[in-house]
Scaffold this motif. Structure first.
Motif, PDB file in Angstrom:
ATOM      1  N   TYR A   1       0.790  -1.225   0.000  1.00 27.05           N
ATOM      2  CA  TYR A   1       0.000   0.000   0.000  1.00 27.05           C
ATOM      3  C   TYR A   1       0.829   1.286   0.000  1.00 27.05           C
ATOM      4  N   TRP A   2       2.079   1.206   0.455  1.00 27.70           N
ATOM      5  CA  TRP A   2       2.901   2.416   0.483  1.00 27.70           C
ATOM      6  C   TRP A   2       4.227   2.232  -0.247  1.00 27.70           C
TER       7      TRP A   2
ATOM      8  N   LEU B   1       4.763   4.570  -3.568  1.00 26.73           N
ATOM      9  CA  LEU B   1       5.539   5.753  -3.207  1.00 26.73           C
ATOM     10  C   LEU B   1       7.047   5.572  -3.344  1.00 26.73           C
TER      11      LEU B   1
END
Length: 317
Positions: A278-279, A283
């Protein structure tokens, strides 16, 4: 109603709930295996105050022994107990040849001895088994290789049967270990040695016997871990790197805590998977699983140096 209360808040944060469940399951499986490896470290440290750097290569050596025996024509049902016998002989050899002559030596000497054991097992293993990657005998051991597919909440969820077997087997192994430590005479002796080394020795507890037992238990744990990891990624000396994930588990849970090894392993397995999906990937470009656990453990150590479940050490002058 249940969906609105328990699932929808996470769905709003993490997207489709079926995908979140898939990520959590993958993290749980990894966490179980991290916890198993950490248990080997904890047991040996509690009984002897030795940080066993060789636990990782023991995972590889046990798995290679099992596969190697099968390649020589030994049936899987016989190769498994023979491998356990090899791990017992290894435990006896380590106690007699390495540990017994080093009794009462500084901790750093014992730690360096386990590094020596690691290097010996790598060289010895390469001579016997070779350096190529081998396939774990999953089906021959009766471990299912299919998958179950579900469609919860209108999505798709796939669960490998071997992962379910690994989780169930790990739960059974941990339960048996806890029963052994809490109910058996030998288990109580191991706990006594961990609580107070000198007091345990003064009442006649045999240090050499305890060392053989805990190193053999660590070998059993190494074999179970090697079978599961080997079925997922093959069996080679590269498998030793996976064992290094036990280090942040130990830092997080505490070096002397069985409960800490279990909770720490599960926490790191799940959190690193959530962070990666999710990150990390959106990112940071991914590959955060290689360092996330160590950063998390470092943050915990800054506020609690003994780990979440370790005993606080108070020195009075």
């Amino acid at each position: 109603m249940l969906y609105d209360v328990l699932i929808k808040p996470f769905a709003d944060m993490f997207g489709a709930p079926d995908f979140l469940m898939q990520v959590l399951w993958e993290g749980l499986v990894s966490g179980v295996l991290y916890a198993l490896i950490a248990l080997g470290f904890v047991l040996i440290y509690k009984s002897s105050r030795i940080f066993n750097f060789a636990q990782g290569i023991m995972v590889v050596f046990a798995a290679l022994t099992l596969v190697g025996l099968h390649e020589k024509g030994v049936p899987a049902w016989l190769a498994l107990p023979l491998t356990l016998g090899v791990m017992f002989l290894l435990a006896v050899s380590i106690e007699r040849v390495v540990l017994r002559p080093l009794v009462n030596q500084p901790d750093i000497i014992l730690f360096m001895a386990t590094i020596g054991i690691t290097l010996f097992l790598i060289g010895f293993g390469e001579i016997i088994f070779g350096g190529e990657n081998k396939v774990m005998i999953t089906r021959e051991l009766g471990i299912p290789t299919g998958s179950w597919e579900f469609e919860p909440f209108g999505g798709f969820l796939s669960i490998e049967q071997r992962d379910v077997t690994a989780v169930v087997g790990a739960v059974v192994l941990v339960a048996a270990l806890l029963l052994f430590l809490n109910k058996s005479k030998m288990g109580r002796a191991i706990r006594a040695l961990g609580d107070d080394h000198q007091a345990a020795l003064s009442v006649g507890i045999s240090l050499s016997t305890i060392w053989v037992v805990v190193w053999f238990i660590a070998g059993v744990i190494a074999l179970a871990t090697g079978i599961v990891w080997g079925s997922r990624a093959g069996v080679s000396f590269a498998l030793e790197v996976i064992a290094y994930k036990a280090l942040p588990v130990l830092m997080l849970g505490g070096l002397e805590s069985v409960l800490g090894a279990i909770v720490g392993g599960l926490a790191i397995g799940i959190l690193e998977k959530l962070f990666e999906i999710y990150w990390g990937q959106p990112l940071l470009g991914g590959n955060t699983e290689t360092w996330f656990a160590f950063v998390l453990a470092l943050v915990v150590l800054l506020f609690r140096p003994q780990g979440l479940f370790g005993e606080r050490i108070i020195e009075r002058v």
